[in-house]
Write a protein that holds these residues in place. Structure first.
Motif, short mmCIF file in Angstrom:
data_model
loop_
_atom_site.label_atom_id
_atom_site.label_comp_id
_atom_site.label_asym_id
_atom_site.label_seq_id
_atom_site.Cartn_x
_atom_site.Cartn_y
_atom_site.Cartn_z
N HIS A 86 0.86 -1.19 0.00
CA HIS A 86 0.00 0.00 0.00
C HIS A 86 0.89 1.23 0.00
CE1 HIS A 86 -3.17 2.77 0.71
NE2 HIS A 86 -2.80 3.06 1.95
N GLU A 87 0.77 2.05 -1.03
CA GLU A 87 1.66 3.19 -1.20
C GLU A 87 0.97 4.53 -0.98
OE1 GLU A 87 3.40 2.65 -5.03
OE2 GLU A 87 4.58 0.91 -4.41
N GLY A 88 -0.29 4.51 -0.59
CA GLY A 88 -1.02 5.75 -0.38
C GLY A 88 -1.08 6.12 1.10
N HIS A 89 -1.53 7.35 1.36
CA HIS A 89 -1.72 7.79 2.74
C HIS A 89 -2.74 8.92 2.78
CE1 HIS A 89 1.19 10.83 1.28
NE2 HIS A 89 0.58 11.64 2.14
N TRP A 90 -3.29 9.14 3.96
CA TRP A 90 -4.09 10.33 4.21
C TRP A 90 -3.21 11.39 4.85
CZ3 TRP A 90 -6.80 5.70 5.87
CH2 TRP A 90 -7.91 5.38 5.06
N ILE A 104 1.82 4.91 10.68
CA ILE A 104 1.83 6.37 10.68
C ILE A 104 3.24 6.83 10.33
CG2 ILE A 104 1.47 8.47 12.02
CD1 ILE A 104 -0.47 6.97 13.78
N ASN A 105 3.33 7.74 9.37
CA ASN A 105 4.62 8.27 8.92
C ASN A 105 5.59 7.14 8.56
OD1 ASN A 105 3.64 10.82 9.36
ND2 ASN A 105 4.74 11.14 11.29
N SER A 137 1.39 17.50 11.72
CA SER A 137 1.00 16.85 10.47
C SER A 137 1.50 15.41 10.43
CB SER A 137 1.57 17.63 9.28
OG SER A 137 1.07 18.95 9.26
N TYR A 138 0.67 14.53 9.90
CA TYR A 138 1.01 13.10 9.83
C TYR A 138 0.57 12.52 8.50
CZ TYR A 138 1.51 13.38 14.96
OH TYR A 138 1.88 13.73 16.23
#
Length: 571
Positions: A456-460, A519-520, A546-547
């Motif tokens: 998984h290469e995406g993030h919020w 996270i991060n 920010s995260y």
């Protein structure tokens, strides 16, 4: 009153020459309005809406895509809804917002006091309520989920009508923003509208059927304001958000391209404004070059509403152009339309620099629109001075906006106005398209060519507002579905129309074994997924800041991002 439809182009109206579309009410409006015949927007949904509501260039506002966290209107932008609310108007937003589904990006956070909308960019998209289709859906009404009966466009206009009636009876000024998700795909409409186009292909019958339904609702709304006795004092606008998505092969008003294109067919759209008290009651064609960034300053001038301190518009008021009693010497200028549709803007990508006479496409092709409206004859080599002038304008425009591109719009966590936040895969920031509609969520496509294991290469992008404990709950299905993480779901029912509803896709099981809190780029914790669990929750301490939040499920093929995550501030 401002009505905007979705994916309907300049040529998708009877009054602009379409031989098939039945639009008698909008045609009547056009015959009683000042119309912009050289009016331009962005070639896709969210980018047009941000310019239209702020008076700013699309790329300045952080909205240059329709997904991937790039459809959220930056928190420092002031919308026309806020401007009118500050001036004492009641402000209502009905239908499609598509500028953010979480604080501080929702319409209720941006100056609209009455909100009735679907989620995301269309009914059945990932942020929308689960299993929604164009009929008998559920919607967000001032933040609460409410069921509705009937076809979506009818419902949105009915809600707007109730708002208008209430304001009129209370003798309160109002701004009503009615934004349909039709005729955007999927192509669904009541059967009686399909029957109006018998003999056409299924797609065209449904597309024009959706448009005729919008037209009927425009007529009903105009009759309503007449009955309420407020028609003379009401500014009534009809426009659309980009070029046609489905009608170009039938009729495209001689233009090249459609939705998403840098050519005229991608971004030249209709605009009609009717205002009896302002002397705008007869057909008056304005052929000057105009742009969506002009609309907010125009409405402010027409109504006498004050521009907020500190706000500088990229557009100019065209109130005098719209006034048929005035002879206006409008200055020559350049405007720009572009379609990025990527995670981060790319210089010259799918761009059109426009003057009254010329169009510079992608920085290379030049067309004289006055003699070549179909943009067939590239005259760049014969007009190097024109190309150089237009390129210089773009270079300055890009240099001004480029520093803002790194200002990522972040979803707030821990804000008192929104203590429980639902994140959806629609807003994953990544290079490839995320699963932006519920059909993709149901399918859970796990193909990953060339890779042994899925990653998984995406993030919020999230912003923690206050220090504290946060519960982060990972879900494969949304909360309202009531489904277990590893459950499969049967296909849902279709609705009338030419294409299938997103819910008709079978919901595949993913076989998750573990949930991982990431996270991060760090895996902070992991837990097993039990057989009947609907979610797996973690509690963690987060400091202000920010995260990048990217929790995943471990599955046999590798890992799969949690499509839905609910974050709750605990203390």
């Amino acid at each position: 009153m401002f009505v905007i439809s979705d994916d309907q182009g300049y040529g998708d109206l009877g009054c602009t020459g379409n031989p098939i579309a039945k639009t008698p009410n909008i045609d009547q409006l056009a015959s009683e309005s000042s119309g912009l015949s050289d009016y331009h927007v962005a070639p896709t949904c969210s980018p047009t809406r941000c310019s239209l509501l702020t008076g700013h260039w699309t790329n300045r506002t952080g909205v240059w895509h329709t997904i991937m966290g790039r459809s959220m209107l930056r928190e420092n932008e002031v919308t026309v809804g806020q401007m009118f609310a500050d001036a004492g108007y009641e402000t209502g937003m009905f239908g499609k917002w598509h500028l953010g589904d979480n604080y501080p990006y929702r319409p209720e956070d941006r100056g609209f006091t009455e909100v009735y909308r679907h989620g995301g960019g269309g009914i059945g998209q990932t942020p929308d309520l689960w299993d929604n289709a164009y009929f008998d859906g559920s919607y967000f009404h001032n933040g609460k989920i409410v069921p509705a009966k009937g076809y979506c466009t009818d419902v949105f206009f009915e809600q707007a009508g109730a708002f208008i009636s209430r304001c009129a009876k209370q003798q309160k000024p109002f701004f009503a923003y009615i934004s349909t998700n039709a005729p955007h795909k999927p192509l669904h409409c009541p059967p009686k509208y399909l029957r109006m186009y018998e003999g056409q292909s299924e797609n065209i019958a449904a597309f024009y059927g959706m448009i005729t339904n919008i037209d009927d609702n425009v007529g009903k709304t105009r009759r309503l304001i007449e009955e309420l006795g407020i028609a003379d004092d009401t500014i009534f606008v009809f426009t659309t958000d980009n070029g046609t998505a489905s009608g170009a092969k039938v009729f495209n008003a001689g233009m090249r391209g459609g939705k998403g294109s840098p050519y005229e067919g991608g971004h030249r759209v209709p605009f009609f404004l009717h205002w009896p008290a302002g002397g705008i009651t007869k057909q008056h064609d304005v052929d000057q070059l105009t742009h969506a960034v002009d609309i907010v300053p125009t409405l402010l001038e027409m109504t006498g509403v004050k521009k907020p301190d500190g706000v500088t518009f990229d557009g100019v008021s065209i109130a005098d152009l719209l006034d048929p009693a005035k002879d206006v010497d409008f200055p020559e200028r350049f405007v720009i339309s572009d379609s990025q549709r990527v995670r981060d803007p790319i210089k010259w990508r799918s761009s059109s620099v426009m003057s009254q006479q010329y169009r510079l496409i992608n920085g290379k092709e030049l067309y004289d629109i006055t003699t070549d409206p179909g943009q067939k004859n590239n005259i760049a080599k014969d007009n190097p001075e024109v190309v150089a002038s237009m390129r210089e304008f773009y270079e300055q425009w890009w240099a001004e906006l480029k520093p803002t591109f790194s200002q990522t719009t972040e979803i707030y966590l821990g804000h008192p106005e929104h203590p429980v936040v639902t994140l959806t895969a629609h807003d994953w920031i990544q290079k490839v398209y995320p699963p932006w509609h519920q059909g993709a969520i149901r399918e859970a496509d796990r193909k990953h060519p060339g890779a042994d294991k899925l990653t998984h290469e995406g993030h919020w992008a999230v912003k923690v507002i206050q220090d504290g404990k946060y519960q982060i709950s990972l879900r494969r299905w949304p909360a309202e579905s009531g489904a277990a993480i590893n459950a499969s779901l049967p296909a849902g029912e279709n609705v009338p129309g030419a294409t299938v509803a997103f819910r008709t896709v079978t919901g595949n099981a993913i076989g998750a074994t573990e949930a991982v809190l990431r996270i991060n780029d760090k895996d902070l914790d992991r837990k097993p997924v039990s057989g009947d669990a609907e979610e797996v929750s973690f509690v963690t301490d987060l400091k202000q800041g920010s995260y990048q939040l990217a929790p995943v499920f471990q599955i046999p093929e590798g890992e799969l991002g949690a499509y839905y995550v609910i974050v709750t501030h605990l203390d």
